[in-house]
Design an enzyme around this catalytic site. Structure first.
Site, PDB file in Angstrom:
ATOM      1  N   LYS A 266       0.829  -1.205   0.000  1.00 33.51           N
ATOM      2  CA  LYS A 266       0.000   0.000   0.000  1.00 33.51           C
ATOM      3  C   LYS A 266       0.859   1.249   0.000  1.00 33.51           C
ATOM      4  O   LYS A 266       0.432   2.316  -0.378  1.00 33.51           O
ATOM      5  CB  LYS A 266      -0.880   0.003   1.247  1.00 33.51           C
ATOM      6  CG  LYS A 266      -2.001  -0.998   1.110  1.00 33.51           C
ATOM      7  CD  LYS A 266      -3.015  -0.860   2.206  1.00 33.51           C
ATOM      8  CE  LYS A 266      -4.171  -1.791   1.923  1.00 33.51           C
ATOM      9  NZ  LYS A 266      -4.706  -2.416   3.116  1.00 33.51           N
TER      10      LYS A 266
HETATM   11  N1  GLU Z   1      -6.294  -6.744   7.762  1.00 34.62           N
HETATM   12  C1  GLU Z   1      -5.311  -7.627   7.230  1.00 34.62           C
HETATM   13  C2  GLU Z   1      -4.710  -7.005   5.986  1.00 34.62           C
HETATM   14  O1  GLU Z   1      -5.279  -6.113   5.390  1.00 34.62           O
HETATM   15  C3  GLU Z   1      -5.867  -8.988   6.848  1.00 34.62           C
HETATM   16  C4  GLU Z   1      -6.091  -9.826   8.027  1.00 34.62           C
HETATM   17  C5  GLU Z   1      -6.577 -11.229   7.730  1.00 34.62           C
HETATM   18  O2  GLU Z   1      -7.080 -11.479   6.628  1.00 34.62           O
HETATM   19  O3  GLU Z   1      -6.479 -12.058   8.633  1.00 34.62           O
HETATM   20  O4  GLU Z   1      -3.645  -7.400   5.607  1.00 34.62           O
END
Ligand code: GLU
Length: 337
Positions: A266
């Site tokens: 990102k």
């Molecule tokens: N929020 C995490 C991310 O955007 C993903 C967490 C998950 O899928 O366990 O990388």
């Protein structure tokens, strides 16, 4: 009195109607890049091919990393691709709230269970202390906690300010998780990871902890996510067990690399859905590119998510994922506390 946590737990543990429940759990810390979009597409396909329900959850626990408007943009991009969900921040649902930032009370109740079971301890070590500890070997996720505070008084008092990190005391022994895509994941947490943080010293609940509470209380049966989180799975399984919560099945899918073979992120300006849209790209073009990159459709195909759904069944989808799971890029796991 029945607490909110108990009510949610009760619902999560109720025998289900055998419907699968999948989820996509983006962090709104930057624009959705094509790799994120592909994982979301795969998670959606897995649950729709299983005839199940799809949950959208915003992982916005770490306020300092949240980008204003980020969550809205992610939702907008995913809808533009044609994805839909049955529960989520914008549509509600019975296992919400669907923003982690609104679930502090739920995490606190789950944490109290770990405290009552004496499986967590307050830790005063800084990152530097841990790195300096002469014997600290490195695991796949950074230095292994040397156990400095693990025997601290269990009857610690919460100071309210949340100025102490809390760690989960891991047990020695093998933990094995059978991943649908990549096969067996085996770790001995005491050797490979060490006692890990469940609540940071700034009071923010750690990803490893919140994700377990949420996946269980949202009734998630199938987690499709990037392979960079594969090494986190044994830690999460240990927490499911400690909290007496049902664990989902895991499908860890390869990450997408950019043109130079580097993993998308990102922060580094990787191609985002927003950029693709701004150039006049159409949903079917993007979905076609993403699906082609994992072998779900022939090259140069434009395809809607519905067409993709109609072209596969769960078994062909699983087969394709297992194949790319084997040949997929090896990407170093990202650091998680
Ligand atoms: N929020 C995490 C991310 O955007 C993903 C967490 C998950 O899928 O366990 O990388």
């Amino acid at each position: 009195m029945t607490t909110e946590y108990e009510r949610m737990l009760d619902r999560a543990l109720r025998p289900r109607d055998r419907l699968s429940r999948g989820r996509y759990a983006p962090s709104p810390s930057g624009p959705l890049h094509l790799g994120n979009a592909r994982t979301a597409l795969l998670a959606w396909l897995q649950v729709r091919l299983s005839g199940g329900r799809f949950v959208m959850r915003m992982e916005d626990l770490d306020r300092s990393r949240v980008r204003p408007g980020g969550a809205k943009q992610i939702i907008d991009d995913l809808r533009w691709m044609g994805l839909d969900w049955d529960e989520g921040p914008d549509v509600g649902g019975e296992t919400g709230p669907y923003e982690q930032s609104a679930r502090d009370g739920i995490y606190a109740a789950a944490l109290a269970r770990l405290r009552d079971a004496h499986t967590i301890f307050p830790c005063f070590c800084s990152r530097k202390d841990i790195e300096k500890a002469a014997s600290a070997p490195h695991g796949s996720d950074g230095p292994i906690y040397p156990g400095t505070c693990r025997d601290r008084d269990l009857a610690f008092k919460e100071t309210g300010g949340g100025s102490t990190a809390l760690r989960y005391r891991v047990a020695a022994g093998r933990i094995e998780v059978e991943d649908v895509v990549t096969g067996s994941i085996v770790q001995d947490l005491s050797r490979d990871v060490g006692d890990f943080v469940v609540r940071r010293s700034d009071g923010v609940f750690a990803y490893q902890f919140a994700v377990v509470v949420d996946d269980a209380l949202m009734g998630v049966t199938d987690v499709v996510r990037g392979v960079d989180l594969r090494e986190s799975t044994p830690r999460q399984l240990a927490l499911f067990r400690a909290l007496d919560l049902p664990a989902p099945r895991y499908w860890h899918v390869p990450l997408m690399a950019d043109g130079d073979g580097n993993r998308m992120s990102k922060r580094d300006g990787s191609e985002s859905v927003m950029m693709f849209r701004a150039r006049g790209g159409q949903p079917a073009e993007l979905v076609g590119q993403l699906a082609t990159s994992v072998g779900l459709c022939p090259p140069e195909t434009s395809v809607s998510v519905e067409e993709l759904l109609n072209a596969h069944d769960l078994s062909s989808f699983t087969h394709v994922l297992r194949h790319i799971g084997r040949v997929g890029l090896h990407i170093a796991p990202r650091r998680r506390n």
